[in-house]
Design an enzyme around this catalytic site. Structure first.
Site, PDB file in Angstrom:
ATOM      1  N   GLU A 131       0.905  -1.204  -0.095  1.00 19.45           N
ATOM      2  CA  GLU A 131       0.038  -0.019  -0.115  1.00 19.45           C
ATOM      3  C   GLU A 131       0.770   1.167  -0.075  1.00 19.45           C
ATOM      4  OE1 GLU A 131      -3.382   0.069   2.612  1.00 19.45           O
ATOM      5  OE2 GLU A 131      -3.629  -1.931   2.534  1.00 19.45           O
ATOM      6  N   HIS A 247      -8.871   9.955   3.066  1.00 19.35           N
ATOM      7  CA  HIS A 247      -8.643   8.767   2.236  1.00 19.35           C
ATOM      8  C   HIS A 247      -8.863   9.413   0.768  1.00 19.35           C
ATOM      9  CE1 HIS A 247      -8.572   4.965   0.080  1.00 19.35           C
ATOM     10  NE2 HIS A 247      -7.964   4.472   1.284  1.00 19.35           N
ATOM     11  N   ARG A 293      -0.875   9.020   1.519  1.00 17.06           N
ATOM     12  CA  ARG A 293      -2.331   9.619   1.320  1.00 17.06           C
ATOM     13  C   ARG A 293      -2.814  10.988   1.468  1.00 17.06           C
ATOM     14  NH1 ARG A 293      -5.392   4.933   5.136  1.00 17.06           N
ATOM     15  NH2 ARG A 293      -5.004   3.348   3.582  1.00 17.06           N
ATOM     16  N   HIS A 354     -11.262  10.051   6.923  1.00 22.71           N
ATOM     17  CA  HIS A 354     -11.084   8.318   7.030  1.00 22.71           C
ATOM     18  C   HIS A 354     -10.746   7.942   8.312  1.00 22.71           C
ATOM     19  CE1 HIS A 354     -10.153   4.359   5.664  1.00 22.71           C
ATOM     20  NE2 HIS A 354      -8.929   4.555   5.792  1.00 22.71           N
ATOM     21  N   ARG A 389      -0.812   8.795   9.249  1.00 21.34           N
ATOM     22  CA  ARG A 389      -0.982   7.351   9.471  1.00 21.34           C
ATOM     23  C   ARG A 389      -0.464   6.705   8.247  1.00 21.34           C
ATOM     24  NH1 ARG A 389      -5.455   2.993   8.748  1.00 21.34           N
ATOM     25  NH2 ARG A 389      -5.960   4.567   7.280  1.00 21.34           N
TER      26      ARG A 389
HETATM   27  C1  LIG Z   1     -13.812   1.746   5.477  1.00 22.34           C
HETATM   28  C2  LIG Z   1     -12.469   1.619   6.382  1.00 22.34           C
HETATM   29  C3  LIG Z   1     -11.389   0.712   5.812  1.00 22.34           C
HETATM   30  C4  LIG Z   1     -10.310   0.632   6.711  1.00 22.34           C
HETATM   31  N1  LIG Z   1      -9.074   0.081   6.260  1.00 22.34           N
HETATM   32  C5  LIG Z   1      -8.045  -0.302   7.291  1.00 22.34           C
HETATM   33  C6  LIG Z   1      -7.219  -1.358   6.811  1.00 22.34           C
HETATM   34  O1  LIG Z   1      -7.323  -1.742   5.913  1.00 22.34           O
HETATM   35  N2  LIG Z   1      -6.191  -1.161   7.733  1.00 22.34           N
HETATM   36  C7  LIG Z   1      -6.026  -0.658   8.830  1.00 22.34           C
HETATM   37  O2  LIG Z   1      -4.982  -0.739   9.558  1.00 22.34           O
HETATM   38  N3  LIG Z   1      -6.833   0.208   9.202  1.00 22.34           N
HETATM   39  C8  LIG Z   1      -8.052   0.219   8.265  1.00 22.34           C
HETATM   40  N4  LIG Z   1      -9.115   1.330   8.408  1.00 22.34           N
HETATM   41  C9  LIG Z   1      -9.063   1.963  10.042  1.00 22.34           C
HETATM   42  C10 LIG Z   1      -9.504   0.901  11.260  1.00 22.34           C
HETATM   43  O3  LIG Z   1     -10.129   0.197  10.769  1.00 22.34           O
HETATM   44  C11 LIG Z   1      -9.720   1.689  12.416  1.00 22.34           C
HETATM   45  O4  LIG Z   1      -8.753   2.611  12.903  1.00 22.34           O
HETATM   46  C12 LIG Z   1      -9.739   0.650  13.472  1.00 22.34           C
HETATM   47  O5  LIG Z   1     -10.154  -0.534  13.093  1.00 22.34           O
HETATM   48  C13 LIG Z   1     -10.281   1.235  14.853  1.00 22.34           C
HETATM   49  O6  LIG Z   1     -10.482   0.476  15.761  1.00 22.34           O
HETATM   50  P1  LIG Z   1     -11.177   0.867  17.112  1.00 22.34           P
HETATM   51  O7  LIG Z   1     -11.353  -0.792  17.943  1.00 22.34           O
HETATM   52  O8  LIG Z   1     -10.254   1.863  17.717  1.00 22.34           O
HETATM   53  O9  LIG Z   1     -12.670   1.358  16.663  1.00 22.34           O
HETATM   54  P2  LIG Z   1     -13.803   0.687  16.128  1.00 22.34           P
HETATM   55  O10 LIG Z   1     -13.582  -0.439  15.484  1.00 22.34           O
HETATM   56  O11 LIG Z   1     -14.333   1.908  15.381  1.00 22.34           O
HETATM   57  O12 LIG Z   1     -14.992   0.601  17.530  1.00 22.34           O
HETATM   58  C14 LIG Z   1     -15.655   1.404  18.079  1.00 22.34           C
HETATM   59  C15 LIG Z   1     -16.337   1.026  18.929  1.00 22.34           C
HETATM   60  O13 LIG Z   1     -16.875   1.915  20.034  1.00 22.34           O
HETATM   61  C16 LIG Z   1     -18.404   1.930  19.888  1.00 22.34           C
HETATM   62  N5  LIG Z   1     -18.676   3.264  20.420  1.00 22.34           N
HETATM   63  C17 LIG Z   1     -18.591   4.457  20.055  1.00 22.34           C
HETATM   64  N6  LIG Z   1     -18.951   5.409  20.629  1.00 22.34           N
HETATM   65  C18 LIG Z   1     -19.638   4.632  21.751  1.00 22.34           C
HETATM   66  C19 LIG Z   1     -20.474   5.103  23.012  1.00 22.34           C
HETATM   67  N7  LIG Z   1     -20.725   6.566  23.257  1.00 22.34           N
HETATM   68  N8  LIG Z   1     -20.781   4.395  23.944  1.00 22.34           N
HETATM   69  C20 LIG Z   1     -20.548   2.918  23.813  1.00 22.34           C
HETATM   70  N9  LIG Z   1     -19.946   2.636  22.488  1.00 22.34           N
HETATM   71  C21 LIG Z   1     -19.562   3.335  21.674  1.00 22.34           C
HETATM   72  C22 LIG Z   1     -19.052   1.563  18.953  1.00 22.34           C
HETATM   73  O14 LIG Z   1     -20.285   1.232  18.727  1.00 22.34           O
HETATM   74  C23 LIG Z   1     -17.880   0.436  18.465  1.00 22.34           C
HETATM   75  O15 LIG Z   1     -18.221  -0.569  19.064  1.00 22.34           O
HETATM   76  C24 LIG Z   1     -10.084   1.501   7.892  1.00 22.34           C
HETATM   77  C25 LIG Z   1     -11.393   2.233   8.364  1.00 22.34           C
HETATM   78  C26 LIG Z   1     -12.494   2.241   7.672  1.00 22.34           C
HETATM   79  C27 LIG Z   1     -13.394   3.213   8.161  1.00 22.34           C
END
Ligand SMILES: Cc1cc2nc3c(=O)[nH]c(=O)nc-3n(C[C@H](O)[C@H](O)[C@H](O)COP(=O)(O)OP(=O)(O)OC[C@H]3O[C@@H](n4cnc5c(N)ncnc54)[C@H](O)[C@@H]3O)c2cc1C
Length: 549
Positions: A131, A247, A293, A354, A389
């Site tokens: 990537e 993105h 990016r 993104h 990032r």
């Molecule tokens: C379309 C897309 C593609 C991506 N592709 C990649 C990739 O290929 N490789 C890579 O490294 N990264 C990628 N990313 C980034 C990566 O997916 C995220 O940075 C990472 O998954 C975030 O994980 P997290 O557990 O921190 O948050 P999330 O997975 O977003 O989880 C957040 C959680 O918090 C909960 N929550 C939020 N607010 C509250 C509240 N007030 N009360 C209770 N619960 C709450 C939500 O319901 C959810 O369960 C991508 C992102 C997107 C959007």
């Protein structure tokens, strides 16, 4: 700068609410939250809360491209570290980068042992993609472009089998409770029983990103910045908020949801062309489509202006159709809904919000400055990403810090006695401003998203940011009163975070990483520093600068 923040969003009196007790409270059931839950000692009770209806609903589940790590014998930690530092535009914490990169292979191996099925080559070794910004093929992926879904499937299955972990859906966490400066749990709105107090020995925030603040975004509807806003209200330090990654290639078809077209597609050789069919990236950067990016996003915006067009296009027409369909089945299916055959038709794309590089400041274990409070995943600012990032480093960060904070919080919880944990502390709050009964929340949300896109999007300047801040201040005045449903709380959090993004963007008079100021087009040595926001006892939010050597 004149920002204020209430301590709590809602009125409550602890004596009048139901209470639940848990050893470790994890707010958020994405990759970071679930990985942390599984790292806690099996002897301790873990409660995971999500505001969504499904455990899986998250940015994690949407991740396509994959997870970056040194997994090929011809690759080296030093190369992955160097690529991460270059992308981070001189604002990464090198110690953190080294730690995450070197721990990566072990954490990925653990995911494989837990059941993740990454795509393999014929000889059984991992198939590794490339990537933007990576000098080597080092991105492990699953089912072509469904890596996040596969990682989440693995963790959800393991969490369901763990007797010490309980996951509660539709539990909106409103605020973190603090007593004498220590985080002691959270006030939560459970959709079935209403407001509940969760008392915890240690609390981990894993609520993900902020993409929903912007009109154009790849992010899940849950990404409204709640965790950063609640941590700010509780006194945590919030850092690097001006650095939002846009993105470059989000599918742009009227009426479609804004689906991400993964960077890996450019890694496989897709070209970016304008509406006249001209490949333009080599004019902007020698790395062409594989430039970082921020550069690709800015180049696309410039080319759209130059050609007076609302989109540019990705083309794969020169690639082997079979390979493309094998590698990107999800994208092929989404595009097919709109009559686009990705093996021959140009795919209309433009940038969208993104990823948030900034967030809650944490140390190398995921600990915040508020005792008893931890933050992991996209909500946190670890120092790994700096000003930008490197693609696919965030899933890696989520699992590395998920384990670190799970283990760290587990140990810290053992130091909190039952007496300390089980006493019901007298905490209460009264929101004084009455709710404005005629508000149209959806309308306010749409306005906020448009303001953010216009004023704090890919290209920023002082005039736009000042206008944007005035618009947000107006919206905030309407929203001051107590809200009674998740849409209102989301919006209050979004306004708080939007204001901080804009204030930080206005202060930083340079262009660096994800932050572009048109009047200051270059990186400036005097801005080799971080901006940190913190709420004070009197409700004012102060900004501090942290000079770097
Ligand atoms: C379309 C897309 C593609 C991506 N592709 C990649 C990739 O290929 N490789 C890579 O490294 N990264 C990628 N990313 C980034 C990566 O997916 C995220 O940075 C990472 O998954 C975030 O994980 P997290 O557990 O921190 O948050 P999330 O997975 O977003 O989880 C957040 C959680 O918090 C909960 N929550 C939020 N607010 C509250 C509240 N007030 N009360 C209770 N619960 C709450 C939500 O319901 C959810 O369960 C991508 C992102 C997107 C959007």
């Amino acid at each position: 700068m004149n920002i204020n923040s209430p301590r709590y969003l809602t009125s409550f009196n602890i004596r009048e609410l139901p209470h639940r007790f848990t050893d470790i409270l994890i707010i958020g059931s994405g990759l970071a939250g679930l990985r942390a839950a599984l790292a806690v000692s099996k002897e301790q009770r873990v409660t995971v809360l999500t505001k969504a209806e499904e455990i899986e609903a998250s940015n994690s589940d949407r991740a396509q491209g994959g997870i970056a790590s040194v997994l090929d014998p011809t690759d080296a930690f030093s190369k992955h570290i160097a690529d991460t530092l270059v992308a981070g535009a001189d604002l990464c914490d090198e110690e953190v980068v080294t730690r995450v990169v070197t721990e990566g292979p072990e954490r990925i191996q653990e995911m494989i042992q837990m059941g993740t099925q990454f795509d393999l080559q014929k000889d059984g070794t991992l198939e590794l993609g490339r990537e933007g910004g990576h000098g080597m093929n080092r991105v492990a992926h699953a089912h072509g472009d469904a890596t996040g879904h596969e990682l989440m499937r693995t963790l959800v299955e393991n969490v369901k089998k763990a007797p010490n972990i309980q996951v509660h859906t539709q539990c909106y966490t409103l605020d973190l409770l603090t007593f004498e400066g220590r985080c002691v749990g959270a006030i939560v709105n459970d959709s079935v029983i209403g407001k509940v107090i969760y008392w915890a020995r240690q609390t981990i925030v894993a609520t993900g990103g902020i993409g929903q603040l912007y009109r154009e975004t790849t992010n899940s509807p849950v990404a409204t910045g709640d965790g950063i806003a609640m941590a700010l209200r509780a006194g945590a330090k919030i850092k690097d908020m001006e650095f939002v990654q846009f993105h470059p290639t989000v599918l742009y078809v009227a009426g479609s949801s804004r689906s991400l077209i993964t960077e890996a597609i450019r890694g496989e050789g897709a070209f970016l062309i304008d509406k006249n069919g001209c490949r333009f990236m080599p004019e902007y950067d020698e790395r062409a489509e594989l430039a970082p990016r921020d550069i690709v996003s800015r180049s696309i915006v410039a080319q759209m202006v130059k050609t007076n067009s609302t989109t540019v296009f990705l083309t794969l027409a020169h690639k082997d159709p079979e390979l493309i369909l094998h590698r990107f089945p999800g994208i092929a299916a989404i595009c097919a809904h709109f009559g686009i055959d990705i093996t021959k038709d140009p795919i209309p794309v433009r940038p969208g919000a993104h990823y948030m590089m900034g967030g809650i400041e944490v140390d190398q274990e995921g600990r915040t400055n508020v005792p008893g409070l931890w933050a992991i995943g996209e909500v946190s600012c670890t120092g790994l990403h700096g000003a930008n990032r490197l693609a696919s480093n965030s899933l890696l960060e989520a699992i590395v810090y998920g384990v670190a904070a799970g283990v760290g919080a587990s140990k810290a919880a053992q130091t909190i006695s039952d007496e300390q944990h089980l006493r019901v502390l007298q905490i209460s709050n009264q929101v004084k401003t009455p709710r404005n009964p005629v508000l149209h929340l959806q309308d306010i949300k749409n306005t906020l998203k448009s303001v953010m896109w216009r004023s704090a999007g890919v290209k920023r300047n002082a005039e736009l940011l000042t206008e944007g801040l005035e618009s947000l201040a107006q919206l905030k005045r309407f929203m001051q009163g107590e809200q009674i449903e998740s849409e209102g709380w989301d919006l209050q959090n979004m306004l708080q975070i939007g204001t901080i993004i804009m204030e930080a963007a206005l202060l930083r008079e340079e262009t660096r990483g994800g932050h572009t100021r048109t009047e200051f087009p270059d990186r400036r040595p005097e801005w080799h520093k971080h901006l940190t926001f913190q709420r004070q006892e009197d409700g004012s939010v102060m900004v501090e600068t942290e000079e770097l050597k």
